[in-house]
Design an enzyme around this catalytic site. Structure first.
Site, PDB file in Angstrom:
ATOM      1  N   TYR A  78       1.127   3.725  -3.138  1.00  0.00           N
ATOM      2  CA  TYR A  78       1.288   5.545  -2.945  1.00  0.00           C
ATOM      3  C   TYR A  78       1.871   5.884  -3.068  1.00  0.00           C
ATOM      4  O   TYR A  78       2.386   7.450  -3.670  1.00  0.00           O
ATOM      5  CB  TYR A  78       0.097   5.005  -1.387  1.00  0.00           C
ATOM      6  CG  TYR A  78       0.195   6.872  -0.958  1.00  0.00           C
ATOM      7  CD1 TYR A  78      -1.155   7.433  -1.298  1.00  0.00           C
ATOM      8  CD2 TYR A  78       0.870   7.928  -0.403  1.00  0.00           C
ATOM      9  CE1 TYR A  78      -1.502   8.927  -1.168  1.00  0.00           C
ATOM     10  CE2 TYR A  78       0.293   8.808  -0.152  1.00  0.00           C
ATOM     11  CZ  TYR A  78      -1.019   9.498  -0.535  1.00  0.00           C
ATOM     12  OH  TYR A  78      -1.423  10.652  -0.183  1.00  0.00           O
ATOM     13  N   ASP A 109      -6.356   0.104   0.329  1.00  0.00           N
ATOM     14  CA  ASP A 109      -6.923   0.433   0.359  1.00  0.00           C
ATOM     15  C   ASP A 109      -7.848   0.280   1.107  1.00  0.00           C
ATOM     16  O   ASP A 109      -8.686   0.074  -0.286  1.00  0.00           O
ATOM     17  CB  ASP A 109      -6.468   1.847  -0.373  1.00  0.00           C
ATOM     18  CG  ASP A 109      -6.773   3.175   0.163  1.00  0.00           C
ATOM     19  OD1 ASP A 109      -6.213   3.352   1.189  1.00  0.00           O
ATOM     20  OD2 ASP A 109      -7.537   3.541  -0.159  1.00  0.00           O
ATOM     21  N   TRP A 111       1.074  -1.324   0.220  1.00  0.00           N
ATOM     22  CA  TRP A 111      -0.084   0.244  -0.072  1.00  0.00           C
ATOM     23  C   TRP A 111       1.029   1.165  -0.210  1.00  0.00           C
ATOM     24  O   TRP A 111       0.682   2.155  -0.415  1.00  0.00           O
ATOM     25  CB  TRP A 111      -1.435   0.368   1.328  1.00  0.00           C
ATOM     26  CG  TRP A 111      -1.747   1.106   1.052  1.00  0.00           C
ATOM     27  CD1 TRP A 111      -3.051   1.344   0.822  1.00  0.00           C
ATOM     28  CD2 TRP A 111      -1.422   2.405   1.849  1.00  0.00           C
ATOM     29  NE1 TRP A 111      -3.152   2.661   0.929  1.00  0.00           N
ATOM     30  CE2 TRP A 111      -2.507   3.161   1.565  1.00  0.00           C
ATOM     31  CE3 TRP A 111      -0.479   2.935   2.701  1.00  0.00           C
ATOM     32  CZ2 TRP A 111      -2.332   4.408   2.078  1.00  0.00           C
ATOM     33  CZ3 TRP A 111      -0.850   4.334   2.686  1.00  0.00           C
ATOM     34  CH2 TRP A 111      -1.312   5.345   2.320  1.00  0.00           C
TER      35      TRP A 111
END
Length: 293
Positions: free
Chosen positions: A233, A249, A229
């Site tokens: 990102y 997410d 994650w």
């Protein structure tokens, strides 16, 4: 203070100015950033050829003229070409909204002008991503504010709300666990922050557009406390990879009506190579709920 003014950077319409500034406003760290109306301002340290310079800049988004009006402090004038490039990437000024919307319009018919917010500092973005793991945007902003207050270098600017620089990699690498713990940063995040700071400070990890995305994400995932994650990102906002997709997410899964990373990945296949833009549109539908810093 002498200023460089009236620097205008254009974009290809449409551009959802409200969405961009709303995203930045929700995440703005006091002392470091300030957002009011259609203006974003912040302090900044840039390094070029091993030389660091610090200052501030403001960006006003004018959708009628389709341009960003940028003002910078004279202390940043020596790195103007670098700064222009970073502003363009941070505000996604070079996106082709028509090509992107052609792929995404079936799922997001009313959000053609949404851009992906980037960053002016890849290391800062990565630190903030670590702080935002598994907590709300507001909680992540609180941790970021504490970190900047405790470890950020003071700076004088003509904007009363701007008086701190973001901590350097060297500063965070040297920070003690006790000092970080007093800010409410868990031991797991402490380990991630220190490993990240050491890797960037030593030049082993470069977090900017143009790097090998797959290799950089693998480097990030190899650091303690950084999973897919966080790597995705960072790829989305710091590396500017338009197909980045943080499938794990929770808010994204909720927006897609699924309950697993694999299901989210499957649901997003039709959005390639613009899955990153789809993520922003999905998060917009759950404003305030997205677990992303």
């Amino acid at each position: 203070m002498s200023l460089m003014t009236n620097l205008c950077l254009g974009w290809c319409p449409p551009y959802d100015v409200e969405a961009m500034l709303g995203f930045l406003r929700l995440r703005a760290i006091p002392g470091l950033e300030w957002v009011e109306g259609r203006q974003y301002a912040r302090t900044l340290r840039l390094v070029q050829d091993s030389q660091a310079c610090s200052g501030w800049l403001s960006v006003s988004l004018d959708d009628e003229r389709a341009q960003a009006q940028v003002t910078i402090s004279d202390s940043l004038a020596s790195v103007l070409p670098m700064l222009i490039n970073r502003v363009r990437t941070a505000f996604d000024l070079d996106a082709d909204p028509v090509a992107i919307h052609r792929v995404l319009q079936a799922s997001f018919p009313t959000r053609e002008g949404m851009r992906v917010p980037g960053t002016l500092d890849g290391f800062e973005l990565a630190v903030r991503a670590v702080l935002g793991q598994q907590i709300t945007v507001v909680a992540a902003r609180t941790l970021g504010a504490r970190l900047v207050t405790a470890f950020g270098e003071p700076i004088q600017t003509p904007v009363a709300a701007l008086d701190r620089l973001f901590p350097t990699p060297a500063t965070l690498a040297a920070a003690s666990g006790d000092a970080l713990g007093r800010l409410g940063i868990t031991r797991q995040r402490q380990a991630a922050l220190k490993a990240l700071a050491e890797a960037v400070g030593e030049g082993r990890l470069v977090l900017s557009p143009g790097v090998d995305v797959a290799a950089t994400c693998a480097q990030l995932r190899a650091l303690p406390g950084i999973g897919d994650w966080t790597a995705q990102y960072i790829a989305l906002r710091a590396l500017r990879w338009p197909d980045a997709f943080p499938a794990g997410d929770v808010a994204l899964q909720k927006a897609l009506g699924v309950n697993s990373a694999s299901a989210a990945t499957q649901a997003a296949q039709g959005w390639r190579p613009w899955r990153g833009y789809a993520v922003l549109r999905a998060w917009q539908g759950l404003a305030g709920e997205a677990r992303a810093n």
